[in-house]
Motif scaffolding. Sequence first.
Motif, PDB file in Angstrom:
ATOM      1  N   ASN A 329      15.765  55.064  49.728  1.00 30.89           N
ATOM      2  CA  ASN A 329      16.326  56.900  48.231  1.00 30.89           C
ATOM      3  C   ASN A 329      17.201  57.578  48.957  1.00 30.89           C
ATOM      4  O   ASN A 329      17.968  58.437  48.569  1.00 30.89           O
ATOM      5  CB  ASN A 329      15.115  57.041  48.323  1.00 30.89           C
ATOM      6  N   ALA A 330      17.019  57.297  50.293  1.00 34.37           N
ATOM      7  CA  ALA A 330      17.989  58.410  51.204  1.00 34.37           C
ATOM      8  C   ALA A 330      18.775  58.033  51.423  1.00 34.37           C
ATOM      9  O   ALA A 330      19.855  58.446  51.446  1.00 34.37           O
ATOM     10  CB  ALA A 330      17.349  58.627  52.762  1.00 34.37           C
ATOM     11  N   ILE A 333      20.963  58.868  47.820  1.00 28.16           N
ATOM     12  CA  ILE A 333      20.961  60.596  47.958  1.00 28.16           C
ATOM     13  C   ILE A 333      21.981  60.755  48.643  1.00 28.16           C
ATOM     14  O   ILE A 333      22.555  61.863  48.625  1.00 28.16           O
ATOM     15  CB  ILE A 333      19.463  61.523  48.309  1.00 28.16           C
ATOM     16  N   GLU A 337      26.182  62.444  47.842  1.00 29.86           N
ATOM     17  CA  GLU A 337      26.580  63.644  47.959  1.00 29.86           C
ATOM     18  C   GLU A 337      27.653  64.293  49.186  1.00 29.86           C
ATOM     19  O   GLU A 337      29.047  64.108  48.702  1.00 29.86           O
ATOM     20  CB  GLU A 337      25.408  64.680  48.894  1.00 29.86           C
ATOM     21  N   ASN A 379      19.525  62.055  41.602  1.00 22.34           N
ATOM     22  CA  ASN A 379      18.921  63.132  42.425  1.00 22.34           C
ATOM     23  C   ASN A 379      18.180  63.872  42.706  1.00 22.34           C
ATOM     24  O   ASN A 379      17.331  63.368  43.343  1.00 22.34           O
ATOM     25  CB  ASN A 379      20.500  63.472  43.554  1.00 22.34           C
ATOM     26  N   ASP A 380      17.688  64.355  41.734  1.00 25.15           N
ATOM     27  CA  ASP A 380      16.849  65.415  41.099  1.00 25.15           C
ATOM     28  C   ASP A 380      15.635  64.673  40.865  1.00 25.15           C
ATOM     29  O   ASP A 380      14.616  64.994  41.636  1.00 25.15           O
ATOM     30  CB  ASP A 380      16.344  66.271  40.209  1.00 25.15           C
ATOM     31  N   ARG A 381      15.799  63.490  40.268  1.00 22.41           N
ATOM     32  CA  ARG A 381      14.905  62.178  40.092  1.00 22.41           C
ATOM     33  C   ARG A 381      14.566  61.515  41.466  1.00 22.41           C
ATOM     34  O   ARG A 381      12.579  61.022  42.081  1.00 22.41           O
ATOM     35  CB  ARG A 381      15.289  61.941  38.861  1.00 22.41           C
ATOM     36  N   HIS A 383      14.928  62.652  44.597  1.00 19.66           N
ATOM     37  CA  HIS A 383      13.767  63.991  45.480  1.00 19.66           C
ATOM     38  C   HIS A 383      13.025  63.950  44.855  1.00 19.66           C
ATOM     39  O   HIS A 383      11.777  63.776  45.720  1.00 19.66           O
ATOM     40  CB  HIS A 383      14.579  65.226  45.310  1.00 19.66           C
ATOM     41  N   ALA A 384      12.522  63.731  43.521  1.00 26.20           N
ATOM     42  CA  ALA A 384      10.775  64.146  43.465  1.00 26.20           C
ATOM     43  C   ALA A 384       9.717  62.700  43.434  1.00 26.20           C
ATOM     44  O   ALA A 384       9.180  63.331  44.102  1.00 26.20           O
ATOM     45  CB  ALA A 384      10.304  64.911  41.917  1.00 26.20           C
ATOM     46  N   ASN A 385      10.868  61.664  43.377  1.00 24.11           N
ATOM     47  CA  ASN A 385       9.831  60.620  43.623  1.00 24.11           C
ATOM     48  C   ASN A 385       9.873  60.232  45.607  1.00 24.11           C
ATOM     49  O   ASN A 385       8.685  60.204  46.251  1.00 24.11           O
ATOM     50  CB  ASN A 385      11.142  58.888  43.696  1.00 24.11           C
ATOM     51  N   THR A 386      10.961  60.669  46.337  1.00 22.29           N
ATOM     52  CA  THR A 386      10.442  60.086  47.481  1.00 22.29           C
ATOM     53  C   THR A 386       9.508  61.618  47.937  1.00 22.29           C
ATOM     54  O   THR A 386       8.815  61.231  49.200  1.00 22.29           O
ATOM     55  CB  THR A 386      12.115  60.921  48.149  1.00 22.29           C
ATOM     56  N   ALA A 387       9.155  62.847  47.637  1.00 20.40           N
ATOM     57  CA  ALA A 387       8.382  63.768  48.245  1.00 20.40           C
ATOM     58  C   ALA A 387       7.246  63.145  47.882  1.00 20.40           C
ATOM     59  O   ALA A 387       6.736  63.397  48.461  1.00 20.40           O
ATOM     60  CB  ALA A 387       8.575  64.999  47.077  1.00 20.40           C
TER      61      ALA A 387
END
Length: 401
Positions: A329-330, A333, A337, A379-381, A383-387
């Motif tokens: 996932n990283a 993202i 960017e 990317n927000d989705r 980020h949420a999954n990775t969090a």
Amino acid sequence: MDVAEPISTSQAVTRSESLAARMARVVEIAAKSAEAVDREGCFPRETIDALKRARLLGIAIPVELGGEGLTTAAVADLIVQLGQACGSSAMVYGMHQIQISSLVSHGVGSDWHREYMRRIASEQLLMASATSEAGIGGNLRNSICAIEVADGHFSLTKDATVISYGAHSDAIMATARRAPEAASSDQVMVVLPVDGNLKLERTSVWDTLGMRGTCSDGFLLTASGEAGQIFPKPFSEIAAQSMLASSHIYWAATWFGIAADAFARAQTFVKQAARKQPNVVPPGALRLSEAAAKLQEMKGHLIAAIRRFEAAERDDDDLSSIGFAAEINALKIAASEKAAEVVQLAMLITGILGYKNGTPFSVGRHLRDVTSAAVMISNDRIHANTATLLLMSRFDASLGV
């Protein structure tokens, strides 16, 4: 819908010819048509036909099934080369290879899928996917539609908000709930050849800022066929063990290729300025150094992710692990960017000549294409999954040396 034409003997290439030489011919064609593909929002048909002639669509199929058994690294490198010529063409090629990755990883134990891989390699078929759906958007791991199976046959109706190059593909790999009574996350994947019982009714048109040539229209998809077309493994395993990593790697390779070409144009611009005033450092030189550092970061991250994936492929538990998912996932993202940052710097370096269309330094198409990266699975989705994943795992600080 387009249907693949057989590749004649005179068109076929020998495997002794290098991959680089085969892709170089395709890149030349893609570069010539890139501006028209973007301006008109048309499918890069000439490029895809060139890929077929060069026999580059079936390269990751196992050798015993007629392919060349290429690794993820080798495929990603080809995507990077194509991305430097035409972002839309590279994205189509990358998404095709994502589907091939799922077939190779999870279809070799199925007679139907093995035979279809033989067809892909022999006929150079172009594979698309239908995972997005009305009501859930791009939430890959959920479906509203369901497959119905009876007497060895299936039927499926799916309101797909996006099927990239769906009208131009030779087959579509679609996700759906395993059965009408199954939970939304209890999914399967099925291969739907266009020369079978497949109907696509267009519901929306792809008219976008960038990646215009991917022609990602929306369709109401209806299909039926043999139950053997359904992958034997649940989609949860396919997603975790092949699709997640191959998607992020091949997308990142596409964005890296686009950014690399924008950087090359900026570098040429600065070199020309330096030749005009040999004893003066051009104004854009410092920004060029900054762009080079970001591009190198992209390259390093992509190479590291490929090596991590190829190591994890030997261990299904590692492939399905929380730590691996967070790492991949990283990549998505960071690559999305960094690509935009490199292209933006290229535009600042080249100034009005980069801003204008039709100059040797134009990067407007590059900039518009890479804006898709942050929203192609938001990317927000991610980020949420990775969090959520990071709440259940520790960051691996080892260097792996």
